[in-house]
Scaffold this motif. Structure first.
Motif, PDB file in Angstrom:
ATOM      1  N   ALA A   1      54.191  71.232  98.722  1.00 26.36           N
ATOM      2  CA  ALA A   1      54.789  72.153  97.760  1.00 26.36           C
ATOM      3  C   ALA A   1      56.115  71.568  97.310  1.00 26.36           C
ATOM      4  O   ALA A   1      56.767  70.820  98.049  1.00 26.36           O
ATOM      5  CB  ALA A   1      55.006  73.523  98.388  1.00 26.36           C
ATOM      6  N   THR A   2      56.511  71.894  96.097  1.00 30.05           N
ATOM      7  CA  THR A   2      57.758  71.368  95.573  1.00 30.05           C
ATOM      8  C   THR A   2      58.373  72.369  94.603  1.00 30.05           C
ATOM      9  O   THR A   2      57.736  73.352  94.217  1.00 30.05           O
ATOM     10  CB  THR A   2      57.537  70.001  94.887  1.00 30.05           C
ATOM     11  N   GLY A   3      59.621  72.123  94.202  1.00 34.74           N
ATOM     12  CA  GLY A   3      60.313  73.016  93.286  1.00 34.74           C
ATOM     13  C   GLY A   3      61.673  73.418  93.824  1.00 34.74           C
ATOM     14  O   GLY A   3      61.969  73.208  94.993  1.00 34.74           O
ATOM     15  N   ARG A   4      62.503  74.030  92.968  1.00 34.88           N
ATOM     16  CA  ARG A   4      63.840  74.414  93.406  1.00 34.88           C
ATOM     17  C   ARG A   4      63.923  75.865  93.861  1.00 34.88           C
ATOM     18  O   ARG A   4      64.884  76.269  94.527  1.00 34.88           O
ATOM     19  CB  ARG A   4      64.868  74.147  92.303  1.00 34.88           C
ATOM     20  N   ASN A   5      62.925  76.693  93.506  1.00 33.41           N
ATOM     21  CA  ASN A   5      62.888  78.087  93.936  1.00 33.41           C
ATOM     22  C   ASN A   5      61.490  78.637  93.667  1.00 33.41           C
ATOM     23  O   ASN A   5      60.667  77.971  93.005  1.00 33.41           O
ATOM     24  CB  ASN A   5      63.963  78.917  93.205  1.00 33.41           C
TER      25      ASN A   5
ATOM     26  N   ALA B   1      51.895  57.373  98.634  1.00 27.50           N
ATOM     27  CA  ALA B   1      52.831  57.789  99.683  1.00 27.50           C
ATOM     28  C   ALA B   1      53.460  56.575 100.360  1.00 27.50           C
ATOM     29  O   ALA B   1      54.648  56.584 100.688  1.00 27.50           O
ATOM     30  CB  ALA B   1      52.123  58.661 100.713  1.00 27.50           C
ATOM     31  N   GLU B   2      52.657  55.530 100.565  1.00 28.49           N
ATOM     32  CA  GLU B   2      53.197  54.304 101.159  1.00 28.49           C
ATOM     33  C   GLU B   2      54.229  53.666 100.239  1.00 28.49           C
ATOM     34  O   GLU B   2      55.207  53.068 100.699  1.00 28.49           O
ATOM     35  CB  GLU B   2      52.060  53.310 101.438  1.00 28.49           C
ATOM     36  N   GLN B   3      54.034  53.798  98.936  1.00 27.01           N
ATOM     37  CA  GLN B   3      54.983  53.254  97.980  1.00 27.01           C
ATOM     38  C   GLN B   3      56.235  54.123  97.844  1.00 27.01           C
ATOM     39  O   GLN B   3      57.286  53.649  97.411  1.00 27.01           O
ATOM     40  CB  GLN B   3      54.313  53.119  96.603  1.00 27.01           C
ATOM     41  N   ASN B   4      56.129  55.405  98.207  1.00 27.96           N
ATOM     42  CA  ASN B   4      57.252  56.344  98.123  1.00 27.96           C
ATOM     43  C   ASN B   4      57.434  57.062  99.457  1.00 27.96           C
ATOM     44  O   ASN B   4      57.223  58.269  99.561  1.00 27.96           O
ATOM     45  CB  ASN B   4      57.000  57.369  97.005  1.00 27.96           C
TER      46      ASN B   4
ATOM     47  N   MET C   1      63.606  70.128 100.856  1.00 28.00           N
ATOM     48  CA  MET C   1      62.655  69.040 101.052  1.00 28.00           C
ATOM     49  C   MET C   1      62.544  68.152  99.818  1.00 28.00           C
ATOM     50  O   MET C   1      62.476  66.925  99.925  1.00 28.00           O
ATOM     51  CB  MET C   1      61.284  69.627 101.413  1.00 28.00           C
ATOM     52  N   THR C   2      62.547  68.783  98.629  1.00 30.68           N
ATOM     53  CA  THR C   2      62.393  68.011  97.402  1.00 30.68           C
ATOM     54  C   THR C   2      63.643  67.208  97.088  1.00 30.68           C
ATOM     55  O   THR C   2      63.579  66.027  96.715  1.00 30.68           O
ATOM     56  CB  THR C   2      62.054  68.946  96.226  1.00 30.68           C
ATOM     57  N   VAL C   3      64.810  67.856  97.238  1.00 33.61           N
ATOM     58  CA  VAL C   3      66.065  67.148  96.985  1.00 33.61           C
ATOM     59  C   VAL C   3      66.245  66.004  97.972  1.00 33.61           C
ATOM     60  O   VAL C   3      66.690  64.906  97.609  1.00 33.61           O
ATOM     61  CB  VAL C   3      67.256  68.128  97.061  1.00 33.61           C
ATOM     62  N   THR C   4      65.887  66.242  99.229  1.00 27.94           N
ATOM     63  CA  THR C   4      65.994  65.189 100.234  1.00 27.94           C
ATOM     64  C   THR C   4      65.140  63.985  99.872  1.00 27.94           C
ATOM     65  O   THR C   4      65.564  62.834 100.022  1.00 27.94           O
ATOM     66  CB  THR C   4      65.564  65.712 101.618  1.00 27.94           C
ATOM     67  N   ALA C   5      63.939  64.237  99.386  1.00 25.07           N
ATOM     68  CA  ALA C   5      63.051  63.136  99.002  1.00 25.07           C
ATOM     69  C   ALA C   5      63.693  62.266  97.943  1.00 25.07           C
ATOM     70  O   ALA C   5      63.647  61.030  98.012  1.00 25.07           O
ATOM     71  CB  ALA C   5      61.720  63.693  98.491  1.00 25.07           C
ATOM     72  N   THR C   6      64.336  62.905  96.960  1.00 31.78           N
ATOM     73  CA  THR C   6      64.970  62.152  95.877  1.00 31.78           C
ATOM     74  C   THR C   6      66.177  61.368  96.372  1.00 31.78           C
ATOM     75  O   THR C   6      66.332  60.176  96.089  1.00 31.78           O
ATOM     76  CB  THR C   6      65.398  63.113  94.753  1.00 31.78           C
TER      77      THR C   6
ATOM     78  N   TYR D   1      68.540  68.380  91.619  1.00 35.03           N
ATOM     79  CA  TYR D   1      68.361  69.834  91.704  1.00 35.03           C
ATOM     80  C   TYR D   1      67.425  70.321  90.604  1.00 35.03           C
ATOM     81  O   TYR D   1      66.549  71.161  90.837  1.00 35.03           O
ATOM     82  CB  TYR D   1      69.717  70.536  91.594  1.00 35.03           C
ATOM     83  N   TRP D   2      67.582  69.798  89.395  1.00 35.58           N
ATOM     84  CA  TRP D   2      66.817  70.297  88.258  1.00 35.58           C
ATOM     85  C   TRP D   2      65.498  69.559  88.047  1.00 35.58           C
ATOM     86  O   TRP D   2      64.557  70.123  87.460  1.00 35.58           O
ATOM     87  CB  TRP D   2      67.652  70.207  86.979  1.00 35.58           C
ATOM     88  N   ASN D   3      65.408  68.315  88.494  1.00 30.38           N
ATOM     89  CA  ASN D   3      64.255  67.506  88.115  1.00 30.38           C
ATOM     90  C   ASN D   3      63.501  66.854  89.266  1.00 30.38           C
ATOM     91  O   ASN D   3      62.521  66.149  89.021  1.00 30.38           O
ATOM     92  CB  ASN D   3      64.704  66.388  87.150  1.00 30.38           C
ATOM     93  N   SER D   4      63.934  67.047  90.508  1.00 33.42           N
ATOM     94  CA  SER D   4      63.299  66.343  91.624  1.00 33.42           C
ATOM     95  C   SER D   4      61.835  66.728  91.785  1.00 33.42           C
ATOM     96  O   SER D   4      61.003  65.898  92.172  1.00 33.42           O
ATOM     97  CB  SER D   4      64.070  66.602  92.927  1.00 33.42           C
ATOM     98  N   ASP D   5      61.488  67.990  91.493  1.00 33.21           N
ATOM     99  CA  ASP D   5      60.090  68.395  91.637  1.00 33.21           C
ATOM    100  C   ASP D   5      59.202  67.635  90.661  1.00 33.21           C
ATOM    101  O   ASP D   5      58.111  67.176  91.021  1.00 33.21           O
ATOM    102  CB  ASP D   5      59.948  69.903  91.430  1.00 33.21           C
ATOM    103  N   LYS D   6      59.677  67.469  89.436  1.00 32.35           N
ATOM    104  CA  LYS D   6      58.897  66.724  88.441  1.00 32.35           C
ATOM    105  C   LYS D   6      58.771  65.255  88.862  1.00 32.35           C
ATOM    106  O   LYS D   6      57.713  64.631  88.666  1.00 32.35           O
ATOM    107  CB  LYS D   6      59.560  66.818  87.062  1.00 32.35           C
ATOM    108  N   MET D   7      59.851  64.712  89.435  1.00 38.32           N
ATOM    109  CA  MET D   7      59.814  63.324  89.885  1.00 38.32           C
ATOM    110  C   MET D   7      58.782  63.128  90.986  1.00 38.32           C
ATOM    111  O   MET D   7      58.012  62.170  90.975  1.00 38.32           O
ATOM    112  CB  MET D   7      61.198  62.894  90.368  1.00 38.32           C
ATOM    113  N   VAL D   8      58.766  64.046  91.951  1.00 34.88           N
ATOM    114  CA  VAL D   8      57.834  63.925  93.078  1.00 34.88           C
ATOM    115  C   VAL D   8      56.394  64.029  92.584  1.00 34.88           C
ATOM    116  O   VAL D   8      55.520  63.246  92.989  1.00 34.88           O
ATOM    117  CB  VAL D   8      58.132  65.003  94.137  1.00 34.88           C
ATOM    118  N   LEU D   9      56.121  64.992  91.709  1.00 33.15           N
ATOM    119  CA  LEU D   9      54.766  65.142  91.175  1.00 33.15           C
ATOM    120  C   LEU D   9      54.344  63.898  90.398  1.00 33.15           C
ATOM    121  O   LEU D   9      53.194  63.451  90.483  1.00 33.15           O
ATOM    122  CB  LEU D   9      54.696  66.379  90.283  1.00 33.15           C
ATOM    123  N   ARG D  10      55.292  63.331  89.660  1.00 34.99           N
ATOM    124  CA  ARG D  10      54.992  62.120  88.888  1.00 34.99           C
ATOM    125  C   ARG D  10      54.743  60.931  89.819  1.00 34.99           C
ATOM    126  O   ARG D  10      53.877  60.088  89.551  1.00 34.99           O
ATOM    127  CB  ARG D  10      56.139  61.819  87.925  1.00 34.99           C
ATOM    128  N   MET D  11      55.527  60.844  90.902  1.00 37.73           N
ATOM    129  CA  MET D  11      55.343  59.754  91.859  1.00 37.73           C
ATOM    130  C   MET D  11      53.915  59.704  92.386  1.00 37.73           C
ATOM    131  O   MET D  11      53.349  58.637  92.617  1.00 37.73           O
ATOM    132  CB  MET D  11      56.298  59.924  93.051  1.00 37.73           C
TER     133      MET D  11
END
Length: 328
Positions: free
Chosen positions: A99-103, A238-241, A143-148, A45-55
């Motif tokens: 797009a990503t983020g919690r709100n 994207a293929e790796q994640n 969408m972001t939480v689901t990805a994580t 919830y708090w960090n998934s957006d940062k994880m996706v951007l880093r991925m």
């Protein structure tokens, strides 16, 4: 409604996580999986957006480093009455964006260098309006939480072999066949949840994005160009994640073109057709635009209008109820 869906998704993913833990380690494994799932829910919830951007190795840009791109997002965010999101660029030849983020207050948009280099100013605006629609609709949290979480479920299932097939409640274990089945079915179950939430939201984001920018044909033209180029370009990150695939405007993975349960996105031509219906309702329409066309801004008359009225064009008055775009 989106908050309820997110809560339901988190509960479903937690249940799936616990089921895998139970199959791998019985009651003890289920308890451990439950604790891990709770921790992951909070973390995601708090960090998934940062994880996706880093991925995806996304780099933040501003008005000085990417003036036109930043200006587009700034104009559209103001029109959509959204806080200005952080703006990122992904170094990838495949034209795509997400797009990503919690709100809306903690949101970010990202576009690839391939997209920014291939599309016109108006087409980029259509794409970014679509991404801002995801933010406006609060799709980004789900969408972001689901990805994580989907990525975590896949990793957990892959650990099955290292647990020697796990133990069932009788102590007999799953065996090699059961373990292989678990490794296949668990990620598949997580992916089905991903797909179910992403496909309908793409249509809605297309519509809301068209309302934000005021020109459905801009996104339709962009989708046609993106679809052509994306199919010929491998997106390595994207293929790796693959758990992040549903976040992109066009499916970044190879080999998925069917509009069915196992595609992360609706068929691109179906989306283009829906946008052209909106264009016809609002402005009288343009000719059919096919994915094979490579994309255009519409008729010669529409292109001349863009040339006459500036890069954002204008909105014919009295033809529709939706608010005019920032260039109207």
């Amino acid at each position: 409604m989106n908050f309820f869906r997110t809560a339901l998704l988190l509960a479903g993913m937690t249940g799936l996580f616990m089921a895998i833990g139970y199959l791998l380690g019985g009651s003890g494994g289920m308890i451990i999986a439950f604790v891990v799932a709770l921790g992951m829910n909070v973390f995601s919830y708090w960090n998934s957006d940062k994880m996706v951007l880093r991925m995806h190795n996304a780099q933040e840009v501003d008005a000085r480093s990417a003036p036109e791109y930043y200006e587009i997002v700034q104009k559209l965010a103001a029109e959509a009455q959204l806080p200005m999101p952080k703006v990122y660029v992904i170094n990838s030849e495949q034209p795509n964006a997400f797009a990503t983020g919690r709100n809306p207050q903690n949101a970010a948009v990202a576009a690839s260098t391939g997209l920014l280099n291939r599309l016109t100013y108006e087409e980029v605006a259509g794409v970014m309006a679509h991404e801002l629609a995801h933010i406006k609709n609060y799709d980004i949290l789900t969408m972001t939480v689901t990805a994580t979480l989907a990525g975590a479920v896949s990793m957990l299932a892959n650990f099955a072999l290292f647990f020697g097939g796990g133990r069932d409640r009788e102590g007999g274990g799953l065996g090699i066949i059961g373990t292989i089945a678990l490794m296949i079915l668990a990620p598949l179950a997580a992916s089905v949840v991903q797909m179910a939430i992403s496909r309908t939201r793409e249509y809605e984001a297309d519509k809301v994005g068209a309302q934000i920018c005021g020109q459905p044909i801009w996104l339709a033209s962009a989708l046609a160009k993106i679809a052509n180029a994306a199919g010929r370009t491998v997106n390595v990150t994207a293929e790796q994640n693959p758990a992040t695939a549903h976040m992109f405007i066009i499916n970044p993975l190879s080999g998925q073109k069917m509009d069915n349960l196992f595609s992360t996105h609706p068929d691109t031509q179906n989306r283009i057709d829906a946008l052209q219906v909106l264009q016809a309702e609002w402005y009288g329409g343009d000719g059919p635009l096919k994915v094979s066309d490579g994309g255009t801004l519409g008729t010669n008359q529409r292109r001349q209008q863009v040339e006459d009225d500036g890069p954002w064009g204008s909105t014919p008055s009295g033809n529709r109820d939706e608010p005019e775009g920032p260039w109207g």
